[in-house]
Design a protein around this motif. Structure first.
Motif, PDB file in Angstrom:
ATOM      1  N   TYR A  40       0.827  -1.203   0.000  1.00 23.56           N
ATOM      2  CA  TYR A  40       0.000   0.000   0.000  1.00 23.56           C
ATOM      3  C   TYR A  40       0.866   1.260   0.000  1.00 23.56           C
ATOM      4  N   ARG A  41       1.922   1.264   0.794  1.00 20.01           N
ATOM      5  CA  ARG A  41       2.785   2.448   0.876  1.00 20.01           C
ATOM      6  C   ARG A  41       3.500   2.698  -0.447  1.00 20.01           C
ATOM      7  N   ILE A  42       3.969   1.650  -1.094  1.00 15.87           N
ATOM      8  CA  ILE A  42       4.635   1.818  -2.388  1.00 15.87           C
ATOM      9  C   ILE A  42       3.636   2.308  -3.430  1.00 15.87           C
ATOM     10  N   LYS A  43       2.420   1.813  -3.348  1.00 12.52           N
ATOM     11  CA  LYS A  43       1.357   2.283  -4.246  1.00 12.52           C
ATOM     12  C   LYS A  43       1.137   3.788  -4.052  1.00 12.52           C
ATOM     13  N   GLU A  44       1.206   4.264  -2.802  1.00  9.80           N
ATOM     14  CA  GLU A  44       1.078   5.706  -2.530  1.00  9.80           C
ATOM     15  C   GLU A  44       2.223   6.492  -3.167  1.00  9.80           C
ATOM     16  N   HIS A  45       3.457   6.006  -3.020  1.00  6.36           N
ATOM     17  CA  HIS A  45       4.602   6.673  -3.649  1.00  6.36           C
ATOM     18  C   HIS A  45       4.385   6.783  -5.159  1.00  6.36           C
ATOM     19  N   ARG A  46       3.940   5.713  -5.769  1.00  5.87           N
ATOM     20  CA  ARG A  46       3.684   5.706  -7.222  1.00  5.87           C
ATOM     21  C   ARG A  46       2.604   6.725  -7.592  1.00  5.87           C
ATOM     22  N   ARG A  47       1.551   6.789  -6.791  1.00  5.03           N
ATOM     23  CA  ARG A  47       0.463   7.741  -7.055  1.00  5.03           C
ATOM     24  C   ARG A  47       0.971   9.182  -6.958  1.00  5.03           C
ATOM     25  N   HIS A  48       1.780   9.478  -5.945  1.00  6.56           N
ATOM     26  CA  HIS A  48       2.317  10.838  -5.798  1.00  6.56           C
ATOM     27  C   HIS A  48       3.203  11.205  -6.987  1.00  6.56           C
ATOM     28  N   PHE A  49       3.966  10.229  -7.489  1.00  5.75           N
ATOM     29  CA  PHE A  49       4.773  10.472  -8.685  1.00  5.75           C
ATOM     30  C   PHE A  49       3.866  10.741  -9.883  1.00  5.75           C
ATOM     31  N   ARG A  50       2.893   9.859 -10.103  1.00  5.63           N
ATOM     32  CA  ARG A  50       1.996   9.968 -11.248  1.00  5.63           C
ATOM     33  C   ARG A  50       1.220  11.283 -11.252  1.00  5.63           C
ATOM     34  N   LEU A  51       0.833  11.750 -10.059  1.00  9.82           N
ATOM     35  CA  LEU A  51       0.059  12.986  -9.951  1.00  9.82           C
ATOM     36  C   LEU A  51       0.939  14.231  -9.846  1.00  9.82           C
ATOM     37  N   GLY A  52       2.271  14.050  -9.901  1.00  8.40           N
ATOM     38  CA  GLY A  52       3.187  15.191  -9.821  1.00  8.40           C
ATOM     39  C   GLY A  52       3.149  15.880  -8.471  1.00  8.40           C
ATOM     40  N   GLN A  53       3.195  15.107  -7.397  1.00  5.53           N
ATOM     41  CA  GLN A  53       3.130  15.635  -6.027  1.00  5.53           C
ATOM     42  C   GLN A  53       4.428  15.350  -5.266  1.00  5.53           C
ATOM     43  N   GLU A  55       5.952  16.978  -3.043  1.00  6.66           N
ATOM     44  CA  GLU A  55       5.921  17.358  -1.624  1.00  6.66           C
ATOM     45  C   GLU A  55       5.364  16.238  -0.747  1.00  6.66           C
ATOM     46  N   LYS A  56       4.712  15.265  -1.341  1.00 11.90           N
ATOM     47  CA  LYS A  56       4.085  14.187  -0.573  1.00 11.90           C
ATOM     48  C   LYS A  56       4.906  12.912  -0.497  1.00 11.90           C
ATOM     49  N   SER A  57       6.006  12.841  -1.258  1.00 13.46           N
ATOM     50  CA  SER A  57       6.811  11.626  -1.281  1.00 13.46           C
ATOM     51  C   SER A  57       8.232  11.962  -1.709  1.00 13.46           C
ATOM     52  N   ALA A  58       9.202  11.540  -0.908  1.00 10.82           N
ATOM     53  CA  ALA A  58      10.610  11.748  -1.273  1.00 10.82           C
ATOM     54  C   ALA A  58      10.951  10.974  -2.544  1.00 10.82           C
ATOM     55  N   VAL A  59      10.275   9.856  -2.770  1.00  8.49           N
ATOM     56  CA  VAL A  59      10.512   9.065  -3.974  1.00  8.49           C
ATOM     57  C   VAL A  59      10.020   9.841  -5.198  1.00  8.49           C
ATOM     58  N   ALA A  60       8.811  10.380  -5.110  1.00 13.45           N
ATOM     59  CA  ALA A  60       8.269  11.190  -6.210  1.00 13.45           C
ATOM     60  C   ALA A  60       9.143  12.425  -6.423  1.00 13.45           C
ATOM     61  N   GLU A  61       9.561  13.064  -5.343  1.00 14.19           N
ATOM     62  CA  GLU A  61      10.406  14.255  -5.440  1.00 14.19           C
ATOM     63  C   GLU A  61      11.712  13.945  -6.177  1.00 14.19           C
ATOM     64  N   HIS A  62      12.363  12.862  -5.820  1.00 16.29           N
ATOM     65  CA  HIS A  62      13.627  12.483  -6.450  1.00 16.29           C
ATOM     66  C   HIS A  62      13.432  12.248  -7.952  1.00 16.29           C
ATOM     67  N   SER A  63      12.410  11.484  -8.284  1.00 17.11           N
ATOM     68  CA  SER A  63      12.156  11.152  -9.682  1.00 17.11           C
ATOM     69  C   SER A  63      11.764  12.376 -10.508  1.00 17.11           C
ATOM     70  N   ILE A  64      10.881  13.202  -9.976  1.00 20.04           N
ATOM     71  CA  ILE A  64      10.390  14.385 -10.698  1.00 20.04           C
ATOM     72  C   ILE A  64      11.484  15.438 -10.842  1.00 20.04           C
ATOM     73  N   ASN A  65      12.150  15.767  -9.744  1.00 23.43           N
ATOM     74  CA  ASN A  65      13.145  16.847  -9.771  1.00 23.43           C
ATOM     75  C   ASN A  65      14.419  16.491 -10.524  1.00 23.43           C
ATOM     76  N   ARG A  66      14.756  15.210 -10.560  1.00 25.43           N
ATOM     77  CA  ARG A  66      15.998  14.799 -11.231  1.00 25.43           C
ATOM     78  C   ARG A  66      15.748  14.069 -12.552  1.00 25.43           C
ATOM     79  N   ASP A  67      14.473  13.905 -12.895  1.00 21.93           N
ATOM     80  CA  ASP A  67      14.091  13.186 -14.112  1.00 21.93           C
ATOM     81  C   ASP A  67      14.718  11.791 -14.138  1.00 21.93           C
TER      82      ASP A  67
END
Length: 143
Positions: A40-53, A55-67
């Motif tokens: 469930y937690r990994i699914k949340e990280h994926r959702r935050h990445f997919r929605l461009g959020q 601020e809600k996940s360090a994983v999403a932040e790393h992927s989005i900010n560093r491409d």
């Protein structure tokens, strides 16, 4: 049989609460903890990445900010634990043991007096269990 019983345990690993790690293509990892299921937690990280959020996940932040591409399929269960303080301590230890991480902080503060013990742990540890991330709905197993 004994082998099918062991297989059933592995199939439930991603449904456990505990400490986990997620890898990035750049070689860095993220270490996290959750009282919910790892899946469930990994699914949340994926959702935050997919929605461009970021601020809600360090994983999403790393992927989005560093491409960078997150290796979702390489998510690993480090340990299972239902106890909040146990998870916080284990997460902090894993962050300290894995210096090449993109966590936003070091987690729970651990005294430097533990460094000699942490060094020994790092030298004598087994690898984390790979979580099968084909379906993070909680129905997938572990490879």
């Amino acid at each position: 049989s004994r082998s099918s019983a062991a297989s059933d345990v592995y199939k439930r690993q991603d449904r456990a609460a505990g400490v986990y790690q997620i890898s990035c293509e750049c070689g860095q990892i993220y270490v996290g903890e959750t009282g919910r299921t790892i899946a469930y937690r990994i699914k949340e990280h994926r959702r935050h990445f997919r929605l461009g959020q970021p601020e809600k996940s360090a994983v999403a932040e790393h992927s989005i900010n560093r491409d960078h591409q997150i290796k979702w399929d390489s998510a690993k269960l480090i340990c299972r634990s239902n106890n909040f303080w146990d998870r916080l301590a284990k997460e902090a230890i894993e962050i300290r043991l894995n210096k090449n991480n993109f966590n936003r902080d070091t987690g729970y503060k651990i005294s430097n007096a533990w460094n000699p013990i942490l060094k020994k742990i790092k030298n004598h540890r087994t690898p984390p269990i790979h979580v099968n991330s084909e379906d993070f709905s909680g129905r997938s197993g572990v490879t």
